[in-house]
Design a protein around this motif. Structure first.
Motif, PDB file in Angstrom:
ATOM      1  N   ALA A  65      36.932  43.028  33.495  1.00 40.55           N
ATOM      2  CA  ALA A  65      36.922  43.434  34.905  1.00 40.55           C
ATOM      3  C   ALA A  65      35.826  44.465  35.125  1.00 40.55           C
ATOM      4  O   ALA A  65      35.630  45.363  34.311  1.00 40.55           O
ATOM      5  CB  ALA A  65      38.286  44.009  35.278  1.00 40.55           C
ATOM      6  N   TYR A  69      32.765  40.753  38.356  1.00 37.15           N
ATOM      7  CA  TYR A  69      33.644  40.850  39.518  1.00 37.15           C
ATOM      8  C   TYR A  69      34.618  42.005  39.307  1.00 37.15           C
ATOM      9  O   TYR A  69      34.729  42.545  38.205  1.00 37.15           O
ATOM     10  CB  TYR A  69      34.460  39.556  39.706  1.00 37.15           C
ATOM     11  CG  TYR A  69      33.636  38.310  39.791  1.00 37.15           C
ATOM     12  CD1 TYR A  69      32.831  38.058  40.899  1.00 37.15           C
ATOM     13  CD2 TYR A  69      33.660  37.368  38.766  1.00 37.15           C
ATOM     14  CE1 TYR A  69      32.072  36.906  40.979  1.00 37.15           C
ATOM     15  CE2 TYR A  69      32.899  36.209  38.844  1.00 37.15           C
ATOM     16  CZ  TYR A  69      32.102  35.984  39.949  1.00 37.15           C
ATOM     17  OH  TYR A  69      31.351  34.843  40.027  1.00 37.15           O
ATOM     18  N   GLU A  70      35.374  42.308  40.334  1.00 38.34           N
ATOM     19  CA  GLU A  70      36.459  43.282  40.226  1.00 38.34           C
ATOM     20  C   GLU A  70      37.477  42.795  39.189  1.00 38.34           C
ATOM     21  O   GLU A  70      38.076  43.572  38.462  1.00 38.34           O
ATOM     22  CB  GLU A  70      37.106  43.416  41.610  1.00 38.34           C
ATOM     23  CG  GLU A  70      38.227  44.387  41.715  1.00 38.34           C
ATOM     24  CD  GLU A  70      38.781  44.434  43.134  1.00 38.34           C
ATOM     25  OE1 GLU A  70      40.006  44.246  43.276  1.00 38.34           O
ATOM     26  OE2 GLU A  70      38.003  44.641  44.082  1.00 38.34           O
ATOM     27  N   GLU A  71      37.658  41.461  39.120  1.00 37.12           N
ATOM     28  CA  GLU A  71      38.572  40.844  38.170  1.00 37.12           C
ATOM     29  C   GLU A  71      37.833  40.508  36.871  1.00 37.12           C
ATOM     30  O   GLU A  71      36.608  40.433  36.835  1.00 37.12           O
ATOM     31  CB  GLU A  71      39.141  39.531  38.735  1.00 37.12           C
ATOM     32  CG  GLU A  71      39.804  39.652  40.078  1.00 37.12           C
ATOM     33  CD  GLU A  71      38.838  39.542  41.264  1.00 37.12           C
ATOM     34  OE1 GLU A  71      39.313  39.588  42.403  1.00 37.12           O
ATOM     35  OE2 GLU A  71      37.607  39.424  41.058  1.00 37.12           O
ATOM     36  N   SER A  73      36.538  37.832  34.072  1.00 35.68           N
ATOM     37  CA  SER A  73      35.909  36.547  34.346  1.00 35.68           C
ATOM     38  C   SER A  73      35.593  35.816  33.049  1.00 35.68           C
ATOM     39  O   SER A  73      35.531  36.417  31.975  1.00 35.68           O
ATOM     40  CB  SER A  73      34.630  36.762  35.157  1.00 35.68           C
ATOM     41  OG  SER A  73      34.072  35.530  35.534  1.00 35.68           O
ATOM     42  N   GLU A 106      44.852  41.649  31.562  1.00 30.49           N
ATOM     43  CA  GLU A 106      44.419  41.377  32.931  1.00 30.49           C
ATOM     44  C   GLU A 106      45.291  40.267  33.514  1.00 30.49           C
ATOM     45  O   GLU A 106      45.671  39.331  32.808  1.00 30.49           O
ATOM     46  CB  GLU A 106      42.949  40.936  32.957  1.00 30.49           C
ATOM     47  CG  GLU A 106      41.973  42.016  32.539  1.00 30.49           C
ATOM     48  CD  GLU A 106      41.834  43.147  33.547  1.00 30.49           C
ATOM     49  OE1 GLU A 106      42.208  42.968  34.728  1.00 30.49           O
ATOM     50  OE2 GLU A 106      41.342  44.215  33.158  1.00 30.49           O
ATOM     51  N   LYS A 108      44.393  38.796  36.644  1.00 34.99           N
ATOM     52  CA  LYS A 108      43.553  37.968  37.516  1.00 34.99           C
ATOM     53  C   LYS A 108      42.257  37.630  36.791  1.00 34.99           C
ATOM     54  O   LYS A 108      41.660  38.487  36.133  1.00 34.99           O
ATOM     55  CB  LYS A 108      43.209  38.706  38.813  1.00 34.99           C
ATOM     56  CG  LYS A 108      44.388  38.958  39.715  1.00 34.99           C
ATOM     57  CD  LYS A 108      43.949  39.659  40.979  1.00 34.99           C
ATOM     58  CE  LYS A 108      45.129  39.967  41.874  1.00 34.99           C
ATOM     59  NZ  LYS A 108      44.709  40.664  43.095  1.00 34.99           N
ATOM     60  N   LYS A 110      38.624  35.590  37.732  1.00 36.27           N
ATOM     61  CA  LYS A 110      37.785  34.941  38.747  1.00 36.27           C
ATOM     62  C   LYS A 110      36.629  34.241  38.048  1.00 36.27           C
ATOM     63  O   LYS A 110      36.028  34.796  37.125  1.00 36.27           O
ATOM     64  CB  LYS A 110      37.248  35.978  39.740  1.00 36.27           C
ATOM     65  CG  LYS A 110      36.433  35.373  40.864  1.00 36.27           C
ATOM     66  CD  LYS A 110      36.000  36.440  41.852  1.00 36.27           C
ATOM     67  CE  LYS A 110      35.155  35.842  42.959  1.00 36.27           C
ATOM     68  NZ  LYS A 110      34.718  36.866  43.919  1.00 36.27           N
ATOM     69  N   LEU A 144      40.102  31.432  41.437  1.00 31.31           N
ATOM     70  CA  LEU A 144      40.867  32.579  40.977  1.00 31.31           C
ATOM     71  C   LEU A 144      42.152  32.112  40.313  1.00 31.31           C
ATOM     72  O   LEU A 144      42.826  31.215  40.810  1.00 31.31           O
ATOM     73  CB  LEU A 144      41.195  33.506  42.159  1.00 31.31           C
ATOM     74  CG  LEU A 144      41.877  34.821  41.825  1.00 31.31           C
ATOM     75  CD1 LEU A 144      40.933  35.762  41.061  1.00 31.31           C
ATOM     76  CD2 LEU A 144      42.344  35.504  43.110  1.00 31.31           C
ATOM     77  N   GLU A 146      45.742  33.753  39.037  1.00 28.60           N
ATOM     78  CA  GLU A 146      46.606  34.948  39.090  1.00 28.60           C
ATOM     79  C   GLU A 146      47.877  34.654  38.319  1.00 28.60           C
ATOM     80  O   GLU A 146      48.531  33.652  38.574  1.00 28.60           O
ATOM     81  CB  GLU A 146      46.958  35.300  40.539  1.00 28.60           C
ATOM     82  CG  GLU A 146      45.763  35.784  41.341  1.00 28.60           C
ATOM     83  CD  GLU A 146      46.160  36.283  42.714  1.00 28.60           C
ATOM     84  OE1 GLU A 146      46.736  37.389  42.784  1.00 28.60           O
ATOM     85  OE2 GLU A 146      45.900  35.575  43.704  1.00 28.60           O
TER      86      GLU A 146
END
Length: 147
Positions: A65, A69-71, A73, A106, A108, A110, A144, A146
């Motif tokens: 993260a 991205y914020e997430e 990957s 984590e 999430k 993306k 995405l 989740e």
């Protein structure tokens, strides 16, 4: 054949050379797509790959993260042409997602997927979160997962 998961600094020079060579072969040469394959994110990533006597058979890059991205990957996913159709892609993605969820903790993930792989990634629970768009002249979709 063996699976390896290494941080950038743990890769040997030969492993790094072979990973970059195979990534360039698939994403630049095979897909006829000139772009900057070595993008500066490798030092911050984990590198998951299957080797057969020093040959890279399958590979993906795990980006924690905050790197892309914020997430978390996954990117640069490939199975070498002569090893495709043997289930390596599924095993590769399963191992990568397992590491992200269980080791990096984590929830999430993306990805920027090539559109023709939408169903493949969907089989792991990824949902499209964008319309199809062109990236380097190749149709892509953001997806995405989740948990």
């Amino acid at each position: 054949m063996s699976w390896n998961l290494k941080k950038f600094d743990e890769l040997t020079n030969t492993e790094l050379y072979n990973l970059l060579k195979e990534r360039t072969l698939v994403f630049v040469v095979e897909q006829n797509c000139p772009y900057l394959e070595v993008d500066g994110k490798d030092p911050f990533s984990y590198h998951l790959f299957k080797e057969n006597n020093g040959e890279i058979v399958a590979y993906l890059r795990i980006l924690p993260a905050g790197v892309s991205y914020e997430e978390a990957s996954i990117g640069r996913v490939f199975v070498k042409k002569e090893y495709r159709g043997q289930g390596f892609a599924e095993e590769l993605l399963k191992r990568g997602l397992d590491y992200i969820q269980n080791e990096l903790e984590e929830t999430k993930v993306k990805i920027q997927a090539q559109d023709y792989l939408r169903k493949f990634y969907g089989s792991f629970g990824f949902q499209p979160i964008s319309e199809t768009y062109l990236e380097d002249n190749i149709p892509h979709v953001d997806m995405l997962l989740e948990k």
